[in-house]
Write a protein that holds these residues in place. Structure first.
Motif, PDB file in Angstrom:
ATOM      1  N   SER A  58       1.479  71.969   1.787  1.00  0.00           N
ATOM      2  CA  SER A  58       1.091  71.057   0.713  1.00  0.00           C
ATOM      3  C   SER A  58       0.301  69.894   1.296  1.00  0.00           C
ATOM      4  O   SER A  58       0.265  69.698   2.517  1.00  0.00           O
ATOM      5  N   VAL A  59      -0.339  69.131   0.415  1.00  0.00           N
ATOM      6  CA  VAL A  59      -1.256  68.083   0.855  1.00  0.00           C
ATOM      7  C   VAL A  59      -0.919  66.763   0.178  1.00  0.00           C
ATOM      8  O   VAL A  59      -0.679  66.707  -1.028  1.00  0.00           O
ATOM      9  N   ILE A  60      -0.888  65.704   0.986  1.00  0.00           N
ATOM     10  CA  ILE A  60      -0.831  64.339   0.465  1.00  0.00           C
ATOM     11  C   ILE A  60      -2.221  63.745   0.685  1.00  0.00           C
ATOM     12  O   ILE A  60      -2.568  63.368   1.810  1.00  0.00           O
ATOM     13  N   PRO A  61      -3.058  63.678  -0.346  1.00  0.00           N
ATOM     14  CA  PRO A  61      -4.438  63.201  -0.160  1.00  0.00           C
ATOM     15  C   PRO A  61      -4.496  61.683  -0.141  1.00  0.00           C
ATOM     16  O   PRO A  61      -3.524  60.994  -0.480  1.00  0.00           O
ATOM     17  N   GLN A  62      -5.655  61.139   0.225  1.00  0.00           N
ATOM     18  CA  GLN A  62      -5.805  59.691   0.295  1.00  0.00           C
ATOM     19  C   GLN A  62      -6.034  59.070  -1.070  1.00  0.00           C
ATOM     20  O   GLN A  62      -5.825  57.877  -1.246  1.00  0.00           O
ATOM     21  N   SER A  83      -4.616  59.327  -4.645  1.00  0.00           N
ATOM     22  CA  SER A  83      -3.624  59.920  -5.538  1.00  0.00           C
ATOM     23  C   SER A  83      -4.131  60.034  -6.966  1.00  0.00           C
ATOM     24  O   SER A  83      -3.795  60.977  -7.682  1.00  0.00           O
ATOM     25  N   MET A  84      -4.956  59.087  -7.405  1.00  0.00           N
ATOM     26  CA  MET A  84      -5.450  59.118  -8.777  1.00  0.00           C
ATOM     27  C   MET A  84      -6.264  60.385  -9.046  1.00  0.00           C
ATOM     28  O   MET A  84      -6.231  60.941 -10.143  1.00  0.00           O
ATOM     29  N   ASN A  85      -6.991  60.852  -8.046  1.00  0.00           N
ATOM     30  CA  ASN A  85      -7.795  62.055  -8.220  1.00  0.00           C
ATOM     31  C   ASN A  85      -6.969  63.328  -8.141  1.00  0.00           C
ATOM     32  O   ASN A  85      -7.483  64.417  -8.398  1.00  0.00           O
ATOM     33  N   SER A  86      -5.709  63.220  -7.758  1.00  0.00           N
ATOM     34  CA  SER A  86      -4.866  64.395  -7.571  1.00  0.00           C
ATOM     35  C   SER A  86      -3.887  64.620  -8.713  1.00  0.00           C
ATOM     36  O   SER A  86      -3.309  65.697  -8.827  1.00  0.00           O
ATOM     37  N   LEU A  87      -3.693  63.612  -9.524  1.00  0.00           N
ATOM     38  CA  LEU A  87      -2.776  63.720 -10.661  1.00  0.00           C
ATOM     39  C   LEU A  87      -3.580  63.836 -11.951  1.00  0.00           C
ATOM     40  O   LEU A  87      -4.552  63.114 -12.153  1.00  0.00           O
ATOM     41  N   ASP A  88      -3.179  64.750 -12.823  1.00  0.00           N
ATOM     42  CA  ASP A  88      -3.871  64.943 -14.099  1.00  0.00           C
ATOM     43  C   ASP A  88      -3.598  63.732 -14.995  1.00  0.00           C
ATOM     44  O   ASP A  88      -2.443  63.490 -15.373  1.00  0.00           O
ATOM     45  N   PRO A  89      -4.626  62.964 -15.350  1.00  0.00           N
ATOM     46  CA  PRO A  89      -4.399  61.718 -16.096  1.00  0.00           C
ATOM     47  C   PRO A  89      -3.930  61.922 -17.534  1.00  0.00           C
ATOM     48  O   PRO A  89      -3.423  60.986 -18.150  1.00  0.00           O
ATOM     49  N   VAL A  90      -4.089  63.133 -18.084  1.00  0.00           N
ATOM     50  CA  VAL A  90      -3.729  63.353 -19.489  1.00  0.00           C
ATOM     51  C   VAL A  90      -2.446  64.164 -19.642  1.00  0.00           C
ATOM     52  O   VAL A  90      -2.090  64.569 -20.736  1.00  0.00           O
ATOM     53  N   MET A  91      -1.736  64.401 -18.533  1.00  0.00           N
ATOM     54  CA  MET A  91      -0.475  65.137 -18.594  1.00  0.00           C
ATOM     55  C   MET A  91       0.659  64.273 -18.065  1.00  0.00           C
ATOM     56  O   MET A  91       0.507  63.571 -17.067  1.00  0.00           O
ATOM     57  N   LYS A  92       1.799  64.319 -18.742  1.00  0.00           N
ATOM     58  CA  LYS A  92       2.980  63.658 -18.212  1.00  0.00           C
ATOM     59  C   LYS A  92       3.344  64.296 -16.873  1.00  0.00           C
ATOM     60  O   LYS A  92       3.090  65.479 -16.649  1.00  0.00           O
ATOM     61  N   GLN A 103       1.121  57.242  -5.207  1.00  0.00           N
ATOM     62  CA  GLN A 103       1.141  57.895  -3.908  1.00  0.00           C
ATOM     63  C   GLN A 103       2.525  58.458  -3.601  1.00  0.00           C
ATOM     64  O   GLN A 103       2.655  59.542  -3.033  1.00  0.00           O
ATOM     65  N   ARG A 104       3.580  57.754  -3.998  1.00  0.00           N
ATOM     66  CA  ARG A 104       4.934  58.281  -3.809  1.00  0.00           C
ATOM     67  C   ARG A 104       5.164  59.502  -4.693  1.00  0.00           C
ATOM     68  O   ARG A 104       5.879  60.433  -4.306  1.00  0.00           O
ATOM     69  N   THR A 105       4.532  59.511  -5.868  1.00  0.00           N
ATOM     70  CA  THR A 105       4.629  60.680  -6.738  1.00  0.00           C
ATOM     71  C   THR A 105       3.987  61.894  -6.084  1.00  0.00           C
ATOM     72  O   THR A 105       4.515  63.012  -6.142  1.00  0.00           O
ATOM     73  N   ILE A 106       2.842  61.685  -5.414  1.00  0.00           N
ATOM     74  CA  ILE A 106       2.189  62.776  -4.701  1.00  0.00           C
ATOM     75  C   ILE A 106       3.098  63.297  -3.588  1.00  0.00           C
ATOM     76  O   ILE A 106       3.176  64.516  -3.347  1.00  0.00           O
ATOM     77  N   ILE A 107       3.802  62.403  -2.895  1.00  0.00           N
ATOM     78  CA  ILE A 107       4.748  62.845  -1.870  1.00  0.00           C
ATOM     79  C   ILE A 107       5.826  63.716  -2.503  1.00  0.00           C
ATOM     80  O   ILE A 107       6.216  64.759  -1.959  1.00  0.00           O
ATOM     81  N   ALA A 108       6.327  63.293  -3.665  1.00  0.00           N
ATOM     82  CA  ALA A 108       7.337  64.088  -4.367  1.00  0.00           C
ATOM     83  C   ALA A 108       6.797  65.476  -4.717  1.00  0.00           C
ATOM     84  O   ALA A 108       7.474  66.488  -4.490  1.00  0.00           O
ATOM     85  N   LEU A 150       4.864  72.944   6.002  1.00  0.00           N
ATOM     86  CA  LEU A 150       3.915  72.005   6.604  1.00  0.00           C
ATOM     87  C   LEU A 150       3.313  71.130   5.512  1.00  0.00           C
ATOM     88  O   LEU A 150       2.906  71.627   4.462  1.00  0.00           O
ATOM     89  N   ILE A 151       3.262  69.834   5.774  1.00  0.00           N
ATOM     90  CA  ILE A 151       2.591  68.890   4.889  1.00  0.00           C
ATOM     91  C   ILE A 151       1.396  68.300   5.629  1.00  0.00           C
ATOM     92  O   ILE A 151       1.512  67.888   6.776  1.00  0.00           O
ATOM     93  N   ILE A 152       0.248  68.293   4.962  1.00  0.00           N
ATOM     94  CA  ILE A 152      -0.939  67.654   5.508  1.00  0.00           C
ATOM     95  C   ILE A 152      -1.115  66.310   4.806  1.00  0.00           C
ATOM     96  O   ILE A 152      -1.300  66.257   3.588  1.00  0.00           O
ATOM     97  N   ALA A 153      -1.030  65.229   5.552  1.00  0.00           N
ATOM     98  CA  ALA A 153      -1.215  63.885   5.006  1.00  0.00           C
ATOM     99  C   ALA A 153      -2.578  63.379   5.464  1.00  0.00           C
ATOM    100  O   ALA A 153      -2.755  63.012   6.628  1.00  0.00           O
ATOM    101  N   ASP A 154      -3.545  63.391   4.562  1.00  0.00           N
ATOM    102  CA  ASP A 154      -4.923  63.032   4.893  1.00  0.00           C
ATOM    103  C   ASP A 154      -5.178  61.572   4.500  1.00  0.00           C
ATOM    104  O   ASP A 154      -5.405  61.259   3.335  1.00  0.00           O
TER     105      ASP A 154
END
Length: 348
Positions: free
Chosen positions: A96-100, A102-111, A162-167, A176-180
């Motif tokens: 999984s990936v933790i990107p730099q 977070s806003m671009n990784s979470l769907d803004p229109v979905m809970k 960002q903590r949500t992305i970690i979750a 393996l987690i990739i933290a970029d």
């Protein structure tokens, strides 16, 4: 040395362009990450760090290609996997990936709870209730109130996102987690908190990590082993203690001495003059040579090969002057901190 979970063996990656020349972003990259090991990859912007991360999860742009070498995950070659194979066997489930951003990784229109259900639908046999319960548990792990799982991303601060992305990165229990650059867009206090959460995963979860950053101090404080890159080439690799206490590549030395140290407020910081080369051809020379104060004609006579430089068994430098670099750079090392002492102090 633990069993390797990720192995890079002389990997070359290029990007095709509309012009006559391709961009050779990564050249003969080699490193290994063991089980339950935190590995840091350091270098300035454009050196190939994120390209390496993208290649591990099949995330290269359409014009990107692993042209040679081997990428092995748990002993299995994955560099030629199809999109379907990456989705079925690798992404989120194993890596999984933790990107730099977070806003671009979470769907803004979905809970967030709905996003967890969607992930579970495509990658697991979990029911909707089980998916939501797992997200609730993971919110507790990263310090977010469980009641917030039904919020939208915009209702969270940057640090909470960002903590949500970690979750979410832990949702499928990957190996393996990739933290970029996971803390790039955060203020210094939130950066420290995010790194604390990332560090806590090592004790509580059976997970390895590839941490990518331009900040060598973050790697020193959070990783077991590391590699330094410059201009698409490997510069040095080994344990953080070996690389910090006994750097043997000019770029490692100058990069380390370019950071301020509160213990030596009057120390003059090193300056790395010049710019990385434009890699429109496969480099047949050391890509740091034009910026290196100790470069000789030999540095332009072929791409550097790794040299074992003592210390730990896996401490290597890609430099023709590696064996004499301690003497050549003595003035830069005279006031450097001792990594072993600092580690001991940190655990007192």
């Amino acid at each position: 040395m633990t069993e390797p979970i990720l192995e890079f063996e002389d990997v070359n990656i290029k990007y095709r362009t509309r012009g006559d020349s391709d961009v050779h972003a990564v050249n003969n990259a080699s490193f290994t990450i063991g089980e339950h090991e935190y590995f840091g990859l350091v270098g300035e912007s454009g050196c190939g760090k994120s390209t390496i991360a993208d290649s591990v999860v099949g995330g290269l742009d359409d014009n990107g290609e692993v042209v040679s070498g081997k990428i092995k995950f748990k002993g299995k070659e994955i560099q030629d996997f199809s999109e379907k194979q990456f989705n079925k066997e690798i992404r989120w489930k194993e890596i999984s990936v933790i990107p730099q951003s977070s806003m671009n990784s979470l769907d803004p229109v979905m809970k967030l709870s709905d996003q967890a259900i969607e992930m579970a639908k495509y990658h697991t046999d979990l029911s909707k209730r089980e998916a939501v319960d797992r997200l609730r548990e993971l919110f507790d792990v990263v310090g977010i109130p469980e009641s917030r799982i039904h919020n939208y991303p915009h209702q969270f601060s940057g640090g909470m996102q960002q903590r949500t992305i970690i979750a979410f990165s832990l949702f499928l229990q990957p190996s393996l987690i990739i933290a970029d650059e996971p803390t790039t867009a955060l203020d210094v206090i939130m950066q420290d908190q995010i790194l604390d959460y990332i560090n806590a995963l090592k004790d509580d979860w059976d997970v390895s990590m590839l941490m990518i950053t331009h900040d060598i101090s973050i790697v020193f404080e959070n990783c077991d082993t590391m590699a330094v890159m410059h201009g698409g080439q490997m510069a040095e690799s080994g344990s953080v203690v070996d690389v910090f206490d006994r750097p043997r590549h000019p770029y490692s030395i100058l990069l380390q001495n370019a950071f301020p140290d509160i213990r030596y407020p009057d120390r003059e910081l090193a300056v790395i003059e010049g710019h990385p080369p434009q890699l429109t051809e496969v480099p047949d020379y050391c890509t740091f040579a034009d910026r290196c104060p100790w470069a000789t004609a030999e540095c332009y006579d072929g791409a550097p090969e790794p040299v074992d430089v003592g210390g730990g068994d896996d401490h290597r430098a890609w430099c023709v002057h590696a064996d004499e670099m301690e003497t050549l750079a003595a003035e830069h090392l005279s006031t450097s901190r001792n990594a072993t002492n600092i580690l001991e102090e940190a655990h007192e």
